[in-house]
Design a protein around this motif. Structure first.
Motif, PDB file in Angstrom:
ATOM      1  N   MET A 173       0.850  -1.195   0.000  1.00  0.00           N
ATOM      2  CA  MET A 173       0.000   0.000   0.000  1.00  0.00           C
ATOM      3  C   MET A 173       0.891   1.253   0.000  1.00  0.00           C
ATOM      4  N   THR A 174       0.585   2.185  -0.889  1.00  0.00           N
ATOM      5  CA  THR A 174       1.379   3.418  -0.958  1.00  0.00           C
ATOM      6  C   THR A 174       0.969   4.375   0.172  1.00  0.00           C
ATOM      7  N   ILE A 175       1.817   5.366   0.421  1.00  0.00           N
ATOM      8  CA  ILE A 175       1.485   6.382   1.432  1.00  0.00           C
ATOM      9  C   ILE A 175       0.203   7.095   1.025  1.00  0.00           C
ATOM     10  N   TYR A 176       0.058   7.365  -0.302  1.00  0.00           N
ATOM     11  CA  TYR A 176      -1.143   8.049  -0.802  1.00  0.00           C
ATOM     12  C   TYR A 176      -2.396   7.241  -0.479  1.00  0.00           C
ATOM     13  N   SER A 177      -2.393   5.930  -0.812  1.00  0.00           N
ATOM     14  CA  SER A 177      -3.614   5.150  -0.582  1.00  0.00           C
ATOM     15  C   SER A 177      -3.880   4.952   0.904  1.00  0.00           C
ATOM     16  N   PHE A 178      -2.819   4.853   1.711  1.00  0.00           N
ATOM     17  CA  PHE A 178      -3.006   4.746   3.166  1.00  0.00           C
ATOM     18  C   PHE A 178      -3.629   6.037   3.702  1.00  0.00           C
ATOM     19  N   ALA A 179      -3.052   7.182   3.314  1.00  0.00           N
ATOM     20  CA  ALA A 179      -3.574   8.482   3.778  1.00  0.00           C
ATOM     21  C   ALA A 179      -5.021   8.665   3.314  1.00  0.00           C
ATOM     22  N   ARG A 180      -5.290   8.249   2.082  1.00  0.00           N
ATOM     23  CA  ARG A 180      -6.645   8.375   1.526  1.00  0.00           C
ATOM     24  C   ARG A 180      -7.647   7.572   2.362  1.00  0.00           C
ATOM     25  N   SER A 181      -7.274   6.331   2.749  1.00  0.00           N
ATOM     26  CA  SER A 181      -8.228   5.544   3.537  1.00  0.00           C
ATOM     27  C   SER A 181      -8.423   6.099   4.938  1.00  0.00           C
ATOM     28  N   VAL A 182      -7.372   6.669   5.533  1.00  0.00           N
ATOM     29  CA  VAL A 182      -7.507   7.282   6.862  1.00  0.00           C
ATOM     30  C   VAL A 182      -8.424   8.505   6.777  1.00  0.00           C
ATOM     31  N   VAL A 183      -8.170   9.383   5.798  1.00  0.00           N
ATOM     32  CA  VAL A 183      -8.994  10.591   5.620  1.00  0.00           C
ATOM     33  C   VAL A 183     -10.444  10.195   5.349  1.00  0.00           C
ATOM     34  N   ASN A 184     -10.624   9.177   4.522  1.00  0.00           N
ATOM     35  CA  ASN A 184     -11.964   8.678   4.186  1.00  0.00           C
ATOM     36  C   ASN A 184     -12.716   8.252   5.447  1.00  0.00           C
ATOM     37  N   MET A 185     -12.037   7.488   6.318  1.00  0.00           N
ATOM     38  CA  MET A 185     -12.667   6.998   7.555  1.00  0.00           C
ATOM     39  C   MET A 185     -13.093   8.132   8.480  1.00  0.00           C
ATOM     40  N   ILE A 186     -12.298   9.207   8.501  1.00  0.00           N
ATOM     41  CA  ILE A 186     -12.593  10.324   9.405  1.00  0.00           C
ATOM     42  C   ILE A 186     -13.585  11.309   8.781  1.00  0.00           C
ATOM     43  N   TYR A 187     -13.301  11.751   7.560  1.00  0.00           N
ATOM     44  CA  TYR A 187     -14.060  12.843   6.949  1.00  0.00           C
ATOM     45  C   TYR A 187     -15.463  12.457   6.505  1.00  0.00           C
ATOM     46  N   LYS A 188     -15.611  11.253   5.918  1.00  0.00           N
ATOM     47  CA  LYS A 188     -16.949  10.901   5.390  1.00  0.00           C
ATOM     48  C   LYS A 188     -18.015  10.938   6.466  1.00  0.00           C
ATOM     49  N   PRO A 189     -17.800  10.298   7.637  1.00  0.00           N
ATOM     50  CA  PRO A 189     -18.836  10.398   8.670  1.00  0.00           C
ATOM     51  C   PRO A 189     -18.884  11.780   9.337  1.00  0.00           C
ATOM     52  N   LEU A 190     -17.711  12.417   9.526  1.00  0.00           N
ATOM     53  CA  LEU A 190     -17.662  13.703  10.222  1.00  0.00           C
ATOM     54  C   LEU A 190     -18.426  14.784   9.466  1.00  0.00           C
ATOM     55  N   TYR A 191     -18.225  14.844   8.145  1.00  0.00           N
ATOM     56  CA  TYR A 191     -18.880  15.884   7.339  1.00  0.00           C
ATOM     57  C   TYR A 191     -20.065  15.346   6.540  1.00  0.00           C
ATOM     58  N   ARG A 192     -20.431  14.093   6.795  1.00  0.00           N
ATOM     59  CA  ARG A 192     -21.561  13.448   6.085  1.00  0.00           C
ATOM     60  C   ARG A 192     -21.471  13.748   4.583  1.00  0.00           C
ATOM     61  N   ILE A 193     -20.326  13.409   4.001  1.00  0.00           N
ATOM     62  CA  ILE A 193     -20.054  13.740   2.600  1.00  0.00           C
ATOM     63  C   ILE A 193     -20.950  12.938   1.663  1.00  0.00           C
ATOM     64  N   GLU A 194     -21.628  13.696   0.800  1.00  0.00           N
ATOM     65  CA  GLU A 194     -22.445  13.083  -0.251  1.00  0.00           C
ATOM     66  C   GLU A 194     -21.738  13.373  -1.579  1.00  0.00           C
ATOM     67  N   THR A 195     -21.459  12.323  -2.329  1.00  0.00           N
ATOM     68  CA  THR A 195     -20.793  12.485  -3.621  1.00  0.00           C
ATOM     69  C   THR A 195     -21.814  12.276  -4.729  1.00  0.00           C
ATOM     70  N   ILE A 196     -21.865  13.228  -5.655  1.00  0.00           N
ATOM     71  CA  ILE A 196     -22.799  13.155  -6.784  1.00  0.00           C
ATOM     72  C   ILE A 196     -22.002  13.221  -8.083  1.00  0.00           C
ATOM     73  N   GLY A 197     -22.294  12.302  -8.996  1.00  0.00           N
ATOM     74  CA  GLY A 197     -21.701  12.355 -10.332  1.00  0.00           C
ATOM     75  C   GLY A 197     -20.294  11.803 -10.440  1.00  0.00           C
ATOM     76  N   GLN A 198     -19.874  11.017  -9.459  1.00  0.00           N
ATOM     77  CA  GLN A 198     -18.524  10.439  -9.469  1.00  0.00           C
ATOM     78  C   GLN A 198     -18.254   9.640 -10.747  1.00  0.00           C
ATOM     79  N   GLU A 199     -19.311   9.047 -11.294  1.00  0.00           N
ATOM     80  CA  GLU A 199     -19.173   8.224 -12.510  1.00  0.00           C
ATOM     81  C   GLU A 199     -18.833   9.061 -13.744  1.00  0.00           C
ATOM     82  N   LYS A 200     -18.924  10.375 -13.629  1.00  0.00           N
ATOM     83  CA  LYS A 200     -18.625  11.259 -14.773  1.00  0.00           C
ATOM     84  C   LYS A 200     -17.117  11.439 -14.992  1.00  0.00           C
ATOM     85  N   ILE A 201     -16.337  10.984 -14.027  1.00  0.00           N
ATOM     86  CA  ILE A 201     -14.878  11.053 -14.177  1.00  0.00           C
ATOM     87  C   ILE A 201     -14.442   9.828 -14.976  1.00  0.00           C
ATOM     88  N   PRO A 202     -13.839  10.025 -16.161  1.00  0.00           N
ATOM     89  CA  PRO A 202     -13.410   8.873 -16.956  1.00  0.00           C
ATOM     90  C   PRO A 202     -12.508   7.937 -16.150  1.00  0.00           C
TER      91      PRO A 202
END
Length: 193
Positions: free
Chosen positions: A1-30
Motif C-alpha cells: 500500500m502506498t502512502i497516498y492510498s493509506f492516507a486516503r483511507s484514513v482521511v476517508n474513515m474520518i471525513y466521510k462520517p464527520l462531514y456526512r459527505i455526499e458524492t454526486i456524479g462520481q461516474e462522470k470522471i473517466p
C-alpha cells in the motif's frame, strides 16, 4: 500500500462520517486517460475531500510554503502534490502539471488559486485554461458545497465532462478557457445548493 492510498483511507474513515459527505456524479470522471479536475475552493480540506470522492488518484498543485513545514513538507510529495509558487507564473509547476496529464493521470486544480473567504465563487486564474488548451485532457468540473461543520452535510458534485475540442481548434486563450470552466463550476453550485 502506498502512502497516498493509506492516507486516503484514513482521511476517508474520518471525513466521510464527520462531514456526512455526499458524492454526486462520481461516474462522470473517466476511468482512464488524462483528466483535468477543476473545483471551487472553500476550505483547506478541499484537496483531501476531492481526493477521497474520486476513484482515481488525483495529483494536486500545492502552495510552495507547505513543502517547507517540518514533517508535513517531507510527506506532501508522497500525497501526489507538487509545489507551485503563487502570485507568479511558475514554469516548473506548469511543466509538471502538463507531464501529469501526458501520463494519462488526473490533475486536480482550484482555478481560483486560493480559498474563497466568503464561500462565493471567485475569479479563475489562467492556469486552468492553460492546462485545458495545452493538453488533450478531459475537463471535469467539480463543486464542493456546504459548510465544513461537524455532522452537517457536505456535497461534492462532479459535472459532465466539458468537450474542449472546438475551443482547442479555435485556439482560444487560457483566460477564455478558464472562464468557460468557471461557468461550469458556477452552474454546478447553483443547481446543487
Amino acid at each position: 500500500m502506498t502512502i497516498y492510498s493509506f492516507a486516503r483511507s484514513v482521511v476517508n474513515m474520518i471525513y466521510k462520517p464527520l462531514y456526512r459527505i455526499e458524492t454526486i456524479g462520481q461516474e462522470k470522471i473517466p476511468k482512464e486517460g488524462a483528466v483535468l479536475l477543476c473545483s471551487n475552493h472553500i476550505h483547506n480540506f478541499d484537496p483531501m475531500v476531492v481526493g477521497i470522492t474520486t476513484k482515481r488518484p488525483v495529483y494536486f498543485m500545492a502552495k510552495e510554503e507547505l513543502f517547507t513545514v517540518p514533517v508535513l513538507g517531507k510527506l506532501v510529495p508522497y500525497l501526489n502534490a507538487f509545489p507551485v509558487k503563487r502570485g507568479m507564473s511558475d514554469r516548473e509547476a506548469l511543466r509538471k502539471g502538463l507531464s501529469v496529464l501526458k501520463e494519462g493521470k488526473v490533475l486536480g486544480l482550484f482555478p481560483e488559486g486560493t480559498r474563497s473567504k466568503t464561500g462565493e465563487l471567485g475569479e479563475g486564474l489562467a492556469g486552468a485554461g492553460f492546462f485545458a488548451t495545452r493538453s488533450n485532457a478531459v475537463i471535469v468540473p467539480c463543486a464542493v458545497i456546504g459548510p465544513y461543520k461537524a455532522f452537517s452535510k457536505l456535497k461534492v458534485v462532479y459535472g459532465d465532462p466539458v468537450d474542449f475540442t472546438e475551443y482547442r481548434n479555435n485556439k482560444i486563450s487560457a483566460d477564455e478557457a478558464t472562464k468557460i470552466i468557471m461557468e461550469e463550476i458556477r452552474k454546478l453550485i447553483v443547481a446543487n445548493k
